[in-house]
Write an enzyme that holds these catalytic residues in place. Structure first.
Site, PDB file in Angstrom:
ATOM      1  N   ARG A 173       0.810  -1.234   0.000  1.00  0.00           N
ATOM      2  CA  ARG A 173       0.000   0.000   0.000  1.00  0.00           C
ATOM      3  C   ARG A 173       0.842   1.283   0.000  1.00  0.00           C
ATOM      4  O   ARG A 173       0.430   2.295   0.583  1.00  0.00           O
ATOM      5  CB  ARG A 173      -0.956   0.039   1.192  1.00  0.00           C
ATOM      6  N   CYS A 225     -10.368  -0.118   3.849  1.00  0.00           N
ATOM      7  CA  CYS A 225      -9.702  -0.421   5.118  1.00  0.00           C
ATOM      8  C   CYS A 225      -9.024   0.830   5.649  1.00  0.00           C
ATOM      9  O   CYS A 225      -8.313   1.520   4.927  1.00  0.00           O
ATOM     10  CB  CYS A 225      -8.680  -1.540   4.933  1.00  0.00           C
ATOM     11  N   GLU A 295      -4.033   3.206   6.706  1.00  0.00           N
ATOM     12  CA  GLU A 295      -3.998   2.849   5.293  1.00  0.00           C
ATOM     13  C   GLU A 295      -4.678   3.965   4.498  1.00  0.00           C
ATOM     14  O   GLU A 295      -4.255   4.331   3.420  1.00  0.00           O
ATOM     15  CB  GLU A 295      -4.716   1.504   5.086  1.00  0.00           C
TER      16      GLU A 295
HETATM   17  N1  EPU Z   1     -12.000 -10.693  10.032  1.00  0.00           N
HETATM   18  C1  EPU Z   1     -12.719 -10.785  11.198  1.00  0.00           C
HETATM   19  N2  EPU Z   1     -13.566  -9.755  11.500  1.00  0.00           N
HETATM   20  C2  EPU Z   1     -13.692  -8.666  10.728  1.00  0.00           C
HETATM   21  C3  EPU Z   1     -12.946  -8.584   9.544  1.00  0.00           C
HETATM   22  C4  EPU Z   1     -12.101  -9.616   9.229  1.00  0.00           C
HETATM   23  O1  EPU Z   1     -12.611 -11.752  11.923  1.00  0.00           O
HETATM   24  O2  EPU Z   1     -14.455  -7.762  11.085  1.00  0.00           O
HETATM   25  C5  EPU Z   1     -11.101 -11.808   9.684  1.00  0.00           C
HETATM   26  C6  EPU Z   1     -11.596 -12.550   8.435  1.00  0.00           C
HETATM   27  O3  EPU Z   1     -12.538 -13.533   8.751  1.00  0.00           O
HETATM   28  C7  EPU Z   1     -10.309 -13.141   7.900  1.00  0.00           C
HETATM   29  C8  EPU Z   1      -9.263 -12.085   8.296  1.00  0.00           C
HETATM   30  O4  EPU Z   1      -9.840 -11.321   9.333  1.00  0.00           O
HETATM   31  O5  EPU Z   1      -9.991 -14.330   8.559  1.00  0.00           O
HETATM   32  C9  EPU Z   1      -8.842 -11.206   7.126  1.00  0.00           C
HETATM   33  O6  EPU Z   1      -9.995 -10.519   6.617  1.00  0.00           O
HETATM   34  P1  EPU Z   1     -10.228 -10.241   5.069  1.00  0.00           P
HETATM   35  O7  EPU Z   1     -10.049 -11.506   4.314  1.00  0.00           O
HETATM   36  O8  EPU Z   1     -11.501  -9.502   4.951  1.00  0.00           O
HETATM   37  O9  EPU Z   1      -9.025  -9.377   4.610  1.00  0.00           O
HETATM   38  P2  EPU Z   1      -8.385  -8.115   5.273  1.00  0.00           P
HETATM   39  O10 EPU Z   1      -7.005  -8.484   5.700  1.00  0.00           O
HETATM   40  O11 EPU Z   1      -9.248  -7.503   6.288  1.00  0.00           O
HETATM   41  C10 EPU Z   1      -7.211  -7.266   3.109  1.00  0.00           C
HETATM   42  C11 EPU Z   1      -6.979  -5.889   2.568  1.00  0.00           C
HETATM   43  C12 EPU Z   1      -8.162  -5.456   1.744  1.00  0.00           C
HETATM   44  C13 EPU Z   1      -8.370  -6.447   0.608  1.00  0.00           C
HETATM   45  C14 EPU Z   1      -8.598  -7.831   1.212  1.00  0.00           C
HETATM   46  C15 EPU Z   1      -8.693  -8.906   0.143  1.00  0.00           C
HETATM   47  C16 EPU Z   1      -5.607  -4.558   4.061  1.00  0.00           C
HETATM   48  C17 EPU Z   1      -5.593  -3.562   5.163  1.00  0.00           C
HETATM   49  N3  EPU Z   1      -6.809  -4.966   3.661  1.00  0.00           N
HETATM   50  O12 EPU Z   1      -8.309  -7.155   4.009  1.00  0.00           O
HETATM   51  O13 EPU Z   1      -7.861  -4.177   1.180  1.00  0.00           O
HETATM   52  O14 EPU Z   1      -9.477  -6.074  -0.166  1.00  0.00           O
HETATM   53  O15 EPU Z   1      -7.483  -8.190   2.065  1.00  0.00           O
HETATM   54  O16 EPU Z   1      -7.438  -9.158  -0.392  1.00  0.00           O
HETATM   55  O17 EPU Z   1      -4.562  -4.911   3.536  1.00  0.00           O
HETATM   56  C18 EPU Z   1      -8.066  -1.799   1.291  1.00  0.00           C
HETATM   57  O18 EPU Z   1      -6.896  -1.741   0.891  1.00  0.00           O
HETATM   58  O19 EPU Z   1      -8.732  -0.765   1.555  1.00  0.00           O
HETATM   59  C19 EPU Z   1      -8.682  -3.106   1.477  1.00  0.00           C
HETATM   60  C20 EPU Z   1      -9.937  -3.225   1.856  1.00  0.00           C
END
Ligand code: EPU
Length: 300
Positions: A173, A225, A295
């Site tokens: 990012r 995010c 972010e």
């Molecule tokens: N989770 C929870 N509770 C929540 C949210 C997430 O338990 O409220 C758990 C999910 O179940 C999962 C883990 O946390 O086990 C990761 O969640 P998710 O797969 O939704 O991915 P993320 O790490 O929260 C990242 C990126 C997103 C991107 C997704 C898909 C970051 C900060 N976020 O989200 O990017 O779309 O992976 O690849 O790197 C962004 O850049 O604005 C963004 C949304």
């Protein structure tokens, strides 16, 4: 064509989080070459340039801002070169050019129709090509920076020119241009894709869109995010465990669907958003000993 100047828009009307005071002016570039006139125009308004793009990764403060919004016409996409692949196993390399103002979903769909693979992971990111480069936007294991072969950049000191991968560092990012301090603007980008079956590319795009819809509040007024994921941690999971899902303050809340998404419930303010952010940071630091990094880009 010459650049056009319009009154400064309210950022609350141009950002997906629906926050932000008024900019000083808006400068519209019909083509990248119009950037040659930017320095003079910025001097006239005595302010710095800021590209809003889709406005989807921004938290703009409630007061007026000393920025000139720079808007870019879409531009492209187009194929600029094709190269047969030497190993006989992978598809042809296809070099594609797109304007900084082009909506990323448009580029993703265009590539799917032509059977060009590479952008599938970026499906559903609400951003422009320029924004995706500047943030090194990523999802589902794909980052914009990995695909880039050239970027057409503008900054006040060196003007308009193409730069190559040796001149930038794309990290999680973040996209930094060596020896060039912000603000700089991305006018155009070229990337290397690979020819594949249109059906396979479309299926991967659709699968990623469905995953996104199932786990992220895609139709809410959000900035995506808010925090990065610290090495080895999921911020959404940590905030969820701490009870931040749905936590609301002054018209802003963390999404009931995904705890790392900040949502404007309708009457939120940047002040409330920053307060919620501070609370979340403090709680995560207290429980997990981890310092959260923003972010979302704060515009002040
Ligand atoms: N989770 C929870 N509770 C929540 C949210 C997430 O338990 O409220 C758990 C999910 O179940 C999962 C883990 O946390 O086990 C990761 O969640 P998710 O797969 O939704 O991915 P993320 O790490 O929260 C990242 C990126 C997103 C991107 C997704 C898909 C970051 C900060 N976020 O989200 O990017 O779309 O992976 O690849 O790197 C962004 O850049 O604005 C963004 C949304």
């Amino acid at each position: 064509m010459a650049l056009k100047v319009a009154p400064g828009p309210k950022l609350s009307e141009r950002t997906t989080l629906r926050l932000g005071g008024r900019a000083r002016a808006e400068i519209v570039l019909a083509s990248p070459e119009d950037a040659h006139g930017l320095a003079d125009e910025l001097a006239r308004h005595d302010c710095r340039p800021f590209v809003l793009g889709w406005g989807s990764n921004l938290l703009a403060v409630d007061t007026d801002l000393d920025i000139a919004v720079v808007s870019l016409e879409a531009g492209g996409p187009e194929i600029v070169e094709q190269q047969a692949c030497c190993d006989g196993r992978s598809g042809e390399k296809v070099f594609v050019r797109a304007g900084g103002g082009l909506m990323l979903p448009k580029l993703v769909n265009w590539a799917a129709k032509l059977g060009l693979s590479g952008l599938e992971g970026l499906a559903g990111i609400p951003g422009t090509v320029g924004g995706a480069v500047a943030m090194n936007a990523g999802s589902y294991g794909r980052e914009t920076g990995e695909l880039l072969t050239r970027v057409r950049l503008w900054d006040a000191k060196e003007g308009l020119r193409w730069i190559g991968p040796a001149q930038w560092s794309a990290r999680y990012r973040s996209f930094a241009v060596d020896g060039v301090a912000p603000p700089w603007l991305v006018l155009e980008a070229e990337m290397a894709l690979e020819s594949a079956s249109p059906e396979a590319v479309r299926a991967a795009v659709d699968a990623n869109l469905a995953r996104k819809k199932a786990s992220q509040p895609v139709s809410a007024a959000t900035c995506g995010c808010v925090f990065k994921n610290p090495e080895g941690h999921s911020t959404g999971k940590m905030l969820d465990e701490l009870g931040f899902k749905g936590k609301s303050l002054g018209g802003m809340c963390f999404s009931p669907m995904h705890a790392n998404f900040l949502v404007n419930e309708g009457r939120g303010t940047a002040k409330a958003a920053l307060e919620l952010i501070a609370k979340a940071r403090e709680a995560v630091k207290g429980r997990f000993g981890v310092e959260l990094e923003l972010e979302v880009r704060v515009v002040r």
